[in-house]
Design an enzyme around this catalytic site. Structure first.
Site, PDB file in Angstrom:
ATOM      1  N   LYS A 114      29.423  48.539  50.861  1.00 51.76           N
ATOM      2  CA  LYS A 114      30.524  49.464  50.540  1.00 51.76           C
ATOM      3  C   LYS A 114      30.392  49.768  49.042  1.00 51.76           C
ATOM      4  CE  LYS A 114      34.268  50.294  49.193  1.00 51.76           C
ATOM      5  NZ  LYS A 114      34.427  51.294  48.108  1.00 51.76           N
ATOM      6  N   GLU A 189      32.560  38.012  41.925  1.00 55.19           N
ATOM      7  CA  GLU A 189      32.190  38.251  40.519  1.00 55.19           C
ATOM      8  C   GLU A 189      33.242  39.206  39.980  1.00 55.19           C
ATOM      9  OE1 GLU A 189      29.857  36.595  39.253  1.00 55.19           O
ATOM     10  OE2 GLU A 189      28.370  36.165  40.787  1.00 55.19           O
ATOM     11  N   GLU A 351      41.872  42.331  30.271  1.00 53.53           N
ATOM     12  CA  GLU A 351      40.642  43.130  30.353  1.00 53.53           C
ATOM     13  C   GLU A 351      40.986  44.623  30.264  1.00 53.53           C
ATOM     14  OE1 GLU A 351      38.488  43.586  34.112  1.00 53.53           O
ATOM     15  OE2 GLU A 351      36.632  43.212  33.027  1.00 53.53           O
TER      16      GLU A 351
HETATM   17  P1  NAD Z   1      37.659  47.402  41.730  1.00 52.74           P
HETATM   18  O1  NAD Z   1      38.086  45.992  41.981  1.00 52.74           O
HETATM   19  O2  NAD Z   1      38.693  48.440  41.652  1.00 52.74           O
HETATM   20  O3  NAD Z   1      36.640  47.897  42.874  1.00 52.74           O
HETATM   21  C1  NAD Z   1      35.452  47.177  43.152  1.00 52.74           C
HETATM   22  C2  NAD Z   1      35.045  47.507  44.588  1.00 52.74           C
HETATM   23  O4  NAD Z   1      36.023  46.952  45.467  1.00 52.74           O
HETATM   24  C3  NAD Z   1      34.988  49.007  44.888  1.00 52.74           C
HETATM   25  O5  NAD Z   1      33.916  49.280  45.766  1.00 52.74           O
HETATM   26  C4  NAD Z   1      36.317  49.245  45.586  1.00 52.74           C
HETATM   27  O6  NAD Z   1      36.292  50.351  46.454  1.00 52.74           O
HETATM   28  C5  NAD Z   1      36.479  47.956  46.377  1.00 52.74           C
HETATM   29  N1  NAD Z   1      37.861  47.630  46.756  1.00 52.74           N
HETATM   30  C6  NAD Z   1      39.007  48.031  46.164  1.00 52.74           C
HETATM   31  N2  NAD Z   1      40.075  47.539  46.830  1.00 52.74           N
HETATM   32  C7  NAD Z   1      39.574  46.791  47.855  1.00 52.74           C
HETATM   33  C8  NAD Z   1      40.170  46.013  48.895  1.00 52.74           C
HETATM   34  N3  NAD Z   1      41.489  45.905  49.018  1.00 52.74           N
HETATM   35  N4  NAD Z   1      39.365  45.379  49.757  1.00 52.74           N
HETATM   36  C9  NAD Z   1      38.023  45.466  49.635  1.00 52.74           C
HETATM   37  N5  NAD Z   1      37.398  46.198  48.685  1.00 52.74           N
HETATM   38  C10 NAD Z   1      38.171  46.841  47.800  1.00 52.74           C
HETATM   39  O7  NAD Z   1      36.760  47.341  40.418  1.00 52.74           O
HETATM   40  P2  NAD Z   1      36.103  48.579  39.666  1.00 52.74           P
HETATM   41  O8  NAD Z   1      37.177  49.284  38.908  1.00 52.74           O
HETATM   42  O9  NAD Z   1      35.249  49.331  40.605  1.00 52.74           O
HETATM   43  O10 NAD Z   1      35.146  47.806  38.636  1.00 52.74           O
HETATM   44  C11 NAD Z   1      35.565  47.304  37.405  1.00 52.74           C
HETATM   45  C12 NAD Z   1      35.804  45.813  37.486  1.00 52.74           C
HETATM   46  O11 NAD Z   1      34.633  45.154  37.963  1.00 52.74           O
HETATM   47  C13 NAD Z   1      36.086  45.191  36.136  1.00 52.74           C
HETATM   48  O12 NAD Z   1      37.149  44.292  36.264  1.00 52.74           O
HETATM   49  C14 NAD Z   1      34.807  44.445  35.794  1.00 52.74           C
HETATM   50  O13 NAD Z   1      34.954  43.351  34.923  1.00 52.74           O
HETATM   51  C15 NAD Z   1      34.367  44.011  37.151  1.00 52.74           C
HETATM   52  N6  NAD Z   1      32.944  43.703  37.171  1.00 52.74           N
HETATM   53  C16 NAD Z   1      32.567  42.386  37.253  1.00 52.74           C
HETATM   54  C17 NAD Z   1      31.231  42.049  37.240  1.00 52.74           C
HETATM   55  C18 NAD Z   1      30.782  40.608  37.330  1.00 52.74           C
HETATM   56  O14 NAD Z   1      29.599  40.368  37.612  1.00 52.74           O
HETATM   57  N7  NAD Z   1      31.658  39.637  37.122  1.00 52.74           N
HETATM   58  C19 NAD Z   1      30.270  43.056  37.159  1.00 52.74           C
HETATM   59  C20 NAD Z   1      30.690  44.382  37.060  1.00 52.74           C
HETATM   60  C21 NAD Z   1      32.034  44.692  37.080  1.00 52.74           C
END
Ligand code: NAD
Length: 447
Positions: A114, A189, A351
């Site tokens: 996804k 992560e 963050e």
């Molecule tokens: P997000 O949590 O909004 O979305 C991440 C993914 O989860 C997307 O594909 C989204 O569609 C999906 N998602 C959203 N709601 C969901 C649900 N209820 N159930 C299942 N999937 C769902 O994050 P984002 O805005 O896309 O990315 C930014 C965040 O990612 C930041 O907090 C960043 O620190 C984190 N990040 C962490 C790492 C790591 O390795 N720790 C790496 C990159 C980004």
């Protein structure tokens, strides 16, 4: 998997262009970092799996008992888990996706991906590469859609026993709550608020250049970015002058700048999959991912202003006149550096995930450590010092998954990647990926 890697490599420049258009990141960054890393994720795990071995144990009989004929041989196997659900964010779309897909396939699983709804394009290109490489139908599947519908359906699906999620901590909580009663294997992560700690005994010019790269690569939208700058008080003013002077050179511009089908060949990794630092990459500055995300960054600027923060740089959108006409509606935001805030203020500990750095002075190593550990997050951090004993001591006591000493984002794909506290559950990379993407079975043969 080697063929998939080669398929991606043969389209490096085109893929870097697609990633730049989809995210707003500089083409030069995608060319130097995102796409080479995706290529190497496949070739690394293709090679690494050939060097895996499992345990065997001989018990009883000749070893522990007197009768040689009553012993038993145990051997442990890795087994694929089945259908793996992979959920990834928008900041490093193909880079992070391939970091999951490659080990998942190497360990014999099939995957349902996804991608982020904001950056779906390179996932499609990966699927095309897999078809061309001869991956059997059904092994790699993509479901596009929002997290709320497609993502949550994947997490809740009873035929998906493993979920690997990368994204925000709030989303991770929802994923964990859904997966827990289904007893799924889960890797999370999540977010970070990483510190860059600079001691007075460090090489200040090198520390400033690396701290700027740590703060602003990909417009600060890398989970490993150092968005909290902790600087020893005796050098605080001098260091901040250097830091701000370098950050000033990052001017929001056309992210697609330099795109050419004959762009220079990308720096690749060594055959052993050892990733070098992206320090060779010129630091250019693109756009944020979306209007909503820029509003989030702006809301923190407002909070910082309300709390008396001193804006040493940025704190606003670039003036439209400074951008080429075609980009005036882009979601650009200036590199921003704020001092004078309390280290416990929301801006200092939450963050933001944008080009936004908050700097604080400290006087002693103990105070630096308290500040570094003073958030709910524990993903990564970088410390700059020429005192080797201090470097080790500080790294040991830092509550974080990864520590860099006198560098940043120097990765080796054999090492564990992951966070502690609100930044993550589980580690991946090298043998840690093998452990996550398989389960073990012990077979005992009575001799
Ligand atoms: P997000 O949590 O909004 O979305 C991440 C993914 O989860 C997307 O594909 C989204 O569609 C999906 N998602 C959203 N709601 C969901 C649900 N209820 N159930 C299942 N999937 C769902 O994050 P984002 O805005 O896309 O990315 C930014 C965040 O990612 C930041 O907090 C960043 O620190 C984190 N990040 C962490 C790492 C790591 O390795 N720790 C790496 C990159 C980004």
């Amino acid at each position: 998997m080697y063929k998939i890697s080669e398929e991606l490599r043969s389209r490096t420049v085109e893929l870097a262009g697609i990633e730049s258009r989809d995210t707003g990141k500089p083409f030069s960054l995608a060319l130097a970092m995102d796409i080479p890393r995706a290529i190497d994720n496949f070739s690394f795990f293709a090679g690494a799996i050939l060097h895996d071995s499992t345990e065997s144990h001989f018990s009883g009989g000749g070893v522990f008992g007197s009768d040689e004929n009553t012993g038993a041989l145990h051997y442990t196997q890795r087994r694929p888990i089945g259908v793996a659900g992979l959920i990834v964010p928008w900041n490093l779309p193909l880079y992070l996706l391939s970091w999951k897909v490659a080990p998942a396939l190497a360990l014999g699983n099939t995957v349902v991906i996804k991608p982020s709804e904001l950056t779906p394009h390179t996932a499609v290109e990966l699927a095309k590469a897999c078809v061309r490489a001869g991956l059997p139908p059904g092994v790699l599947n993509i479901v596009h859609g929002s997290g709320r519908y497609a993502g949550s359906a994947l997490v809740a699906h009873e035929d998906v026993p493993l979920i690997s999620f990368t994204g925000g901590t709030m989303t991770g909580k929802i994923v964990a709550a859904t997966a827990a009663p289904l007893f799924k294997k889960v890797s999370l992560e999540m977010g970070g608020k990483n510190a860059t700690v600079v001691f007075a005994d460090s090489d200040l010019d090198k520390a400033a250049a690396t701290a700027v790269r740590a703060a602003f690569t990909n417009q600060g939208q890398v989970c490993l970015c150092g968005s909290r700058l902790l600087v020893q008080d005796v050098i605080f003013d001098a260091f901040m002058d250097k830091f701000v002077a370098l950050a000033k050179k990052l001017v929001p511009a056309d992210p697609y700048l330099g795109y050419s089908t004959s762009a220079a060949p990308v720096a690749s990794l060594t055959a052993s999959g050892v990733a070098g630092p992206a320090s060779h990459a010129p630091l250019s500055f693109g756009a944020l991912i979306s209007a909503a995300h820029r509003e989030k960054v702006e809301s923190y600027a407002e909070k910082a202003r309300a709390e008396g923060g001193v804006f040493r740089l940025g704190g606003a959108r670039p003036s439209p006149d400074s951008l080429p006409e075609a980009f005036r509606d882009g979601f650009f935001y200036q590199p921003t550096v704020v001092t004078g805030l309390s280290p416990t203020s929301a801006v200092s500990v939450e963050e933001i995930f944008g080009p936004f750095v908050v700097a604080h002075p400290f006087s002693t190593e103990k105070e630096a450590l308290e500040l570094a550990n003073g958030t709910r997050y524990g993903l990564a951090g970088a410390v700059f010092t020429n005192d080797l004993k201090r470097a080790h001591r500080f790294a040991q006591r830092w509550e974080t998954g990864m520590v860099w000493v006198n560098t940043w984002l120097l990765r080796d794909l054999r090492t564990p990647f992951g966070g502690v506290k609100d930044s993550g559950v589980g580690f991946e990379g090298g043998k840690y990926s093998f452990d996550f993407w398989s389960h073990v079975k012990n077979i005992c043969v009575k001799l």
